[in-house]
Write an enzyme that holds these catalytic residues in place. Structure first.
Site, PDB file in Angstrom:
ATOM      1  N   THR A   1     -12.377  -1.342  13.389  1.00 52.17           N
ATOM      2  CA  THR A   1     -11.372  -2.203  12.737  1.00 52.17           C
ATOM      3  C   THR A   1     -11.272  -3.574  13.420  1.00 52.17           C
ATOM      4  OG1 THR A   1      -9.593  -1.323  14.128  1.00 52.17           O
ATOM      5  CG2 THR A   1      -9.940  -0.235  12.005  1.00 52.17           C
TER       6      THR A   1
ATOM      7  N   GLU B   1       0.849  -1.187   0.000  1.00 50.79           N
ATOM      8  CA  GLU B   1       0.000   0.000   0.000  1.00 50.79           C
ATOM      9  C   GLU B   1       0.889   1.242   0.000  1.00 50.79           C
ATOM     10  OE1 GLU B   1      -2.091   0.883   3.752  1.00 50.79           O
ATOM     11  OE2 GLU B   1      -0.188   1.939   3.878  1.00 50.79           O
TER      12      GLU B   1
ATOM     13  N   SER C   1      -7.534  -4.778   5.062  1.00 48.00           N
ATOM     14  CA  SER C   1      -8.694  -3.941   5.314  1.00 48.00           C
ATOM     15  C   SER C   1      -9.421  -3.647   4.019  1.00 48.00           C
ATOM     16  CB  SER C   1      -8.265  -2.627   5.975  1.00 48.00           C
ATOM     17  OG  SER C   1      -7.848  -2.869   7.286  1.00 48.00           O
TER      18      SER C   1
ATOM     19  N   HIS D   1      -2.542 -12.298  10.403  1.00 43.82           N
ATOM     20  CA  HIS D   1      -2.163 -10.891  10.241  1.00 43.82           C
ATOM     21  C   HIS D   1      -2.067 -10.246  11.622  1.00 43.82           C
ATOM     22  CE1 HIS D   1      -1.436  -6.988   8.866  1.00 43.82           C
ATOM     23  NE2 HIS D   1      -2.567  -6.499   9.326  1.00 43.82           N
TER      24      HIS D   1
ATOM     25  N   ARG E   1     -12.417   1.582  16.636  1.00 48.84           N
ATOM     26  CA  ARG E   1     -12.769   0.244  17.131  1.00 48.84           C
ATOM     27  C   ARG E   1     -13.488  -0.611  16.092  1.00 48.84           C
ATOM     28  NH1 ARG E   1     -15.807   1.318  22.550  1.00 48.84           N
ATOM     29  NH2 ARG E   1     -16.067  -0.925  22.497  1.00 48.84           N
TER      30      ARG E   1
ATOM     31  N   CYS F   1      -3.314  -4.771   3.832  1.00 46.54           N
ATOM     32  CA  CYS F   1      -2.225  -5.614   4.349  1.00 46.54           C
ATOM     33  C   CYS F   1      -2.167  -7.010   3.743  1.00 46.54           C
ATOM     34  CB  CYS F   1      -2.344  -5.723   5.868  1.00 46.54           C
ATOM     35  SG  CYS F   1      -2.190  -4.140   6.692  1.00 46.54           S
TER      36      CYS F   1
ATOM     37  N   LYS G   1      -1.792  -7.687  19.974  1.00 46.56           N
ATOM     38  CA  LYS G   1      -2.913  -8.263  20.716  1.00 46.56           C
ATOM     39  C   LYS G   1      -3.886  -9.055  19.841  1.00 46.56           C
ATOM     40  CE  LYS G   1      -2.586  -6.845  25.097  1.00 46.56           C
ATOM     41  NZ  LYS G   1      -3.330  -5.688  25.601  1.00 46.56           N
TER      42      LYS G   1
ATOM     43  N   ASN H   1       3.772  -3.334  12.645  1.00 46.67           N
ATOM     44  CA  ASN H   1       2.944  -3.896  11.583  1.00 46.67           C
ATOM     45  C   ASN H   1       3.555  -3.553  10.234  1.00 46.67           C
ATOM     46  OD1 ASN H   1       0.969  -4.747   9.840  1.00 46.67           O
ATOM     47  ND2 ASN H   1      -0.586  -3.265  10.509  1.00 46.67           N
TER      48      ASN H   1
END
Lengths: 137, 351
Positions: free
Chosen positions: B203, B82, B298, B236, B201, B114, B241, B268
């Site tokens: 996401t 990207e 995404s 991914h 959030r 990603c 977390k 990332n």
């Protein structure tokens, strides 16, 4: 640098592609049409030859006052690299620490951005060098 | 059916690192708390002369150095990112020239947040599997950016991996690939915009978790497997977390996900993330190891892969290029001001 000129030199800049004289087997970088030793005996016998990218620092200078494009990279090192195949190649050394680069330091080539023609022009890529121990496991 | 798989691979991670605490310090956040919340201690930062092209070229060169495939036999190069340096002008043609694969090949760039690199693997599998070409190189690489002060700034990093896909001398067989795709606007960057935007959030549950979990479950159902049939899983990893939570929900244990989880140290790497995690696993584990890999992009979608390391891995020249592990720790930690200069967040003359 004009786009056509950069494009003509792409193979040399990306891959350290030089030539070897088919007569005396001496290697040249950047590539040349005629061997300076064999003259007409080399005409038509200059073969493409890719350097390994390995060599050692023959001499170097740390640049503190740089041309516009390179100002953000100061201080940086430009070195003469005595390649294993013979030709002396000028290139920037990257990823160095103070005192790390000395005459005789083993280096290998890496692929990096060299410069860009402003915000709208082409991006020029090519070889630079780094100390070999940085490349090892 | 013709076996298709990974013939060679190489990874490249830039050497500079910035700590989460250093970024937090600048924006008045609590460093330890941010580190704990994101599960990220540091992230990789590209130097001024490193971008998606240079990362892709180095990773591809490492891959070829190890597997010894003649670049002239590569019929396709696809680079997923990207952060392609050009909006128009392919990264893949520069890679092709720099590894000596031109001119008898096809090349194109991919973008799917990603997971563009794994989309490149799937395309390569199709071309190689049908016999149209002998070998393909699929690359996932990024020098992703987060806007100053945005949550993404703690994670958006740089790195990439290249995979040579072929039918002969396969070191890791791709048993199956399955994708799950929907229209979910969780993260985006409009044309001409410098930094991406995201739905906060949003996401999480409807985006990352729904797609990762569904893709992984469906793939395991197709393969009639469960978590215990795999030695390793790599998901991914937008932060440290999410992938752990998803892996646990799928029934995987720490031993299965820890090798491929690189985000806590390098951040990332976007299109590079799952591919770098996979390369970290392949670096260490030999024949017989079975891996479940699921990339998430995404927008949104997932590419899942069921992969088995073959006996050919014993002949693979891993030492011919730097391992993933050797590049994870990085070479030099920098402060935020230096980071801002490297990422052109501040520019000489105030341009």
């Amino acid at each position: 640098m004009e786009v056509p000129r950069f494009w003509r030199e792409t193979r040399a800049r990306y891959n350290l592609e030089g030539v070897r004289c088919g007569n005396c087997e001496k290697v040249f970088f950047p590539p040349r049409e005629v061997c300076p030793d064999c003259h007409r005996a080399s005409i038509g016998r200059m073969e493409k030859f890719k350097l390994s990218g390995k060599g050692e620092v023959y001499s170097f200078s740390t640049i503190h006052s740089a041309p516009d494009y390179f100002k953000d990279e100061v201080p940086y090192i430009v070195a003469l690299i005595k390649t294993d195949e013979g030709p002396m190649v000028t290139g920037q050394i990257v990823d160095w620490e103070d005192g790390e680069v000395q005459i005789g330091t083993r280096v290998e080539s890496v692929f990096r951005k060299i410069s860009e023609q402003g915000k709208h022009g082409i991006i020029q890529y090519g070889f630079k060098f780094k100390a070999v121990r940085r490349a090892l496991k | 059916m013709t076996e298709i798989g990974i013939v060679g691979y190489g990874a490249y991670i830039p050497g500079h690192r910035i700590r989460t605490g250093e970024i937090a310090r600048v924006w008045g956040a609590n460093g330890e708390e941010t580190e704990r919340n994101l599960g990220i201690k540091s992230k990789s930062v590209p130097y001024l002369d490193e971008d998606t092209v240079t990362i892709s070229v180095e990773a591809a060169r490492y891959a070829l150095r190890r597997c010894g495939v003649d670049p002239g036999r590569i019929g396709a190069i696809y680079t997923g990112s990207e952060s392609h340096p050009y909006a128009v002008k392919p990264t893949s043609t520069i890679v092709a020239e720099a590894i000596g694969a031109t001119p008898h090949l096809t090349a194109a760039d991919y973008e799917f947040a990603c997971k563009a690199g794994t989309a490149a693997i799937q395309t390569s599998m199709g071309l190689v599997g049908t016999g149209m070409i002998e070998y393909a190189i699929a690359i996932g690489a990024d020098t992703s950016q987060g806007a100053p002060g945005d949550a993404l700034e703690y994670s958006a990093s740089a790195g990439g991996a290249a995979f040579v896909i072929g039918r002969e001398k396969i070191i890791a067989r791709i048993d199956k690939t399955y994708s799950f795709t929907t229209d979910t606007p969780d993260f985006w960057r409009r044309e001409g915009q410098r930094y991406p935007s995201h739905g906060g959030r949003f996401t999480g549950k409807p985006a990352y978790f729904r797609h990762i979990l569904t893709c992984a479950k469906n793939l395991m159902e197709i393969m009639d497997t469960s978590a215990k049939d795999y030695q390793h899983v790599v998901l991914h990893q937008p932060n440290g977390k999410f992938p752990i939570r998803a892996a646990k929900q799928l029934g995987f244990t720490k031993e299965q996900y820890e090798t491929g989880l690189l985000t806590p140290t390098i951040g990332n790497t976007y299109s590079g993330a799952v591919m770098l995690g996979l390369s970290a696993i392949l670096d260490v584990f030999g024949p017989g190891n079975r891996i479940l890999a699921v990339a998430y992009g995404s927008g949104a979608g997932c590419d899942g892969f069921d992969i088995t390391v073959t006996d050919e891995m014993k002949n693979y020249k891993l030492d011919a290029a730097p391992t993933t592990a050797s590049q994870i720790q990085g070479r030099k930690f920098i402060d935020y001001a230096t980071y801002a200069r490297f990422r052109s967040k501040i520019e000489r003359g105030g341009e």
